[in-house]
Write a protein that holds these residues in place. Structure first.
Motif, PDB file in Angstrom:
ATOM      1  N   CYS A 108     -61.421  36.450  63.546  1.00 53.22           N
ATOM      2  CA  CYS A 108     -61.295  35.236  64.489  1.00 53.22           C
ATOM      3  C   CYS A 108     -62.514  35.105  65.240  1.00 53.22           C
ATOM      4  O   CYS A 108     -62.960  33.895  65.732  1.00 53.22           O
ATOM      5  N   PHE A 147     -61.239  22.688  62.185  1.00 52.24           N
ATOM      6  CA  PHE A 147     -59.824  23.029  62.721  1.00 52.24           C
ATOM      7  C   PHE A 147     -59.138  21.750  62.561  1.00 52.24           C
ATOM      8  O   PHE A 147     -59.768  20.508  62.572  1.00 52.24           O
ATOM      9  N   LEU A 163     -53.345  24.112  67.566  1.00 51.50           N
ATOM     10  CA  LEU A 163     -53.758  24.214  66.001  1.00 51.50           C
ATOM     11  C   LEU A 163     -52.445  23.948  64.920  1.00 51.50           C
ATOM     12  O   LEU A 163     -51.357  24.639  65.456  1.00 51.50           O
ATOM     13  N   CYS A 180     -57.451  36.052  61.749  1.00 50.60           N
ATOM     14  CA  CYS A 180     -56.708  34.760  62.002  1.00 50.60           C
ATOM     15  C   CYS A 180     -56.486  33.877  60.983  1.00 50.60           C
ATOM     16  O   CYS A 180     -57.408  34.037  59.729  1.00 50.60           O
ATOM     17  N   SER A 181     -55.464  33.160  60.972  1.00 49.39           N
ATOM     18  CA  SER A 181     -55.371  32.139  59.720  1.00 49.39           C
ATOM     19  C   SER A 181     -55.773  30.906  59.498  1.00 49.39           C
ATOM     20  O   SER A 181     -56.269  30.424  60.387  1.00 49.39           O
ATOM     21  N   VAL A 182     -56.102  30.878  58.317  1.00 54.38           N
ATOM     22  CA  VAL A 182     -56.931  29.648  57.837  1.00 54.38           C
ATOM     23  C   VAL A 182     -56.138  29.114  56.453  1.00 54.38           C
ATOM     24  O   VAL A 182     -55.435  29.620  55.846  1.00 54.38           O
ATOM     25  N   SER A 201     -64.901  29.241  66.927  1.00 49.97           N
ATOM     26  CA  SER A 201     -63.812  30.435  66.603  1.00 49.97           C
ATOM     27  C   SER A 201     -62.560  29.884  66.683  1.00 49.97           C
ATOM     28  O   SER A 201     -62.281  28.981  67.167  1.00 49.97           O
ATOM     29  N   TRP A 202     -61.521  30.773  66.133  1.00 50.79           N
ATOM     30  CA  TRP A 202     -60.102  30.433  66.159  1.00 50.79           C
ATOM     31  C   TRP A 202     -59.648  30.227  67.762  1.00 50.79           C
ATOM     32  O   TRP A 202     -59.093  29.368  67.851  1.00 50.79           O
ATOM     33  N   SER A 207     -66.322  34.209  62.601  1.00 46.51           N
ATOM     34  CA  SER A 207     -66.162  33.269  61.712  1.00 46.51           C
ATOM     35  C   SER A 207     -66.110  31.764  62.545  1.00 46.51           C
ATOM     36  O   SER A 207     -65.536  31.658  63.769  1.00 46.51           O
ATOM     37  N   TRP A 230     -59.087  26.274  60.362  1.00 46.20           N
ATOM     38  CA  TRP A 230     -58.050  27.072  61.236  1.00 46.20           C
ATOM     39  C   TRP A 230     -56.748  26.321  61.325  1.00 46.20           C
ATOM     40  O   TRP A 230     -56.732  25.252  61.276  1.00 46.20           O
ATOM     41  N   TRP A 236     -53.183  29.945  52.316  1.00 49.85           N
ATOM     42  CA  TRP A 236     -53.372  30.290  53.545  1.00 49.85           C
ATOM     43  C   TRP A 236     -54.095  31.759  53.177  1.00 49.85           C
ATOM     44  O   TRP A 236     -53.799  32.291  52.222  1.00 49.85           O
TER      45      TRP A 236
END
Length: 283
Positions: A127, A134, A55, A111-113, A40-41, A130, A79, A122
């Protein structure tokens, strides 16, 4: 004092050059690493912290293209380190380069990917639900050889997070303690070599404290995520049980209602007498 050089020669060689550890990709001022683990993030961020970085942030188009070229053959989504407020976890500025991303789509649950297959665009994903690969990023001057990697079964495994790496750090610490003690007994603590060894001892202490703190933080982050998953499972179980209980209760009430209601008497139609056949005689 002849023992001091002997002990120093037995210490693991620390690479103090500005470079990236094994398994990390070198770029001016920074090191990058792709992780095959799907987390996860939050846990991905904890793993990056454990390894001395964050990250990854992406501060310009060149860095975005660099990540695409380096890792697009390894995965499609990964991520990155932009938090729910639109700021990078490592403190880099997010104002200069946005890559066409809408910051309002971020939240505490989204959250950002980075999509490496679509030229590094992006996006956001859940979060917690998924599980993605990363990318971590750290400064080159923060490495100093304190993070090494060993290859186990063809995969890179960080020794700093393993018992072997921790034992090696403790061994370095004990050796430095011995060196400083011998130096103090020899009356050379005021000499340049004594000052250098004391400084090395202090840096080693700080590194060990950091390893222990990161281990505790990572453990509690792991516990927090599993507690969230367990709470969600318990909630779903209670919902299912409530629905089953409600269905059973409704069926019971219907059955009791049918039992209390007397059956309606059957109504039979009266038998009709057959019509007599009327014979008409010819007149």
């Amino acid at each position: 004092m002849f023992i001091t050089p002997l002990l120093i020669s037995q210490l693991p060689v620390l690479d103090c050059q500005v470079s990236c550890p094994t398994g990390w990709i070198n770029r001016p001022r920074y090191c990058y690493k792709f992780y095959n683990d799907r987390l996860s993030w939050r846990l991905a961020g904890e793993q990056c912290k454990f390894d001395g970085g964050f990250l990854t942030s992406i501060v310009d188009r060149h860095e975005n293209d660099f990540l695409v070229e380096s890792f697009r053959n390894l995965t499609s989504l990964a991520w990155i380190g932009m938090d729910s407020t639109g700021l990078w976890l490592d403190g880099s500025s997010s104002q200069g380069f946005s890559n066409g991303f809408r910051y309002e789509t971020l939240s505490t649950s989204r959250c950002s990917v980075i999509n490496l297959e679509q030229n590094g665009t992006w996006n956001v994903l859940d979060c917690l639900a998924s599980r993605l690969n990363f990318i971590c990023k750290k400064n080159q001057d923060r490495g100093h050889g304190d993070v090494t990697t060993d290859t186990v079964n063809g995969e890179d495994e960080d020794t700093i997070g393993s018992p072997t790496g921790l034992s090696r750090s403790l061994l370095v610490f004990l050796c430095l303690c011995s060196v400083v003690a011998i130096t103090c007994i020899g009356g050379c603590i005021s000499s340049p070599i004594g000052t250098f060894l004391a400084k090395c001892l202090w840096e080693c202490l700080l590194a060990i404290c950091k390893i222990m703190a990161d281990t505790v933080i990572g453990f509690f982050g792991w516990v927090y995520e599993w507690l969230c998953i367990l709470g969600l499972a318990i909630q779903l179980c209670f919902i299912h049980l409530y629905r089953c209980f409600t269905c059973k209760e409704l069926r019971r009430k219907r059955r009791e209602r049918r039992e209390r209601t007397p059956p309606e008497p059957e109504t039979q139609e009266p038998l009709r007498a057959p019509l007599a056949s009327v014979s008409t005689a010819p007149k």
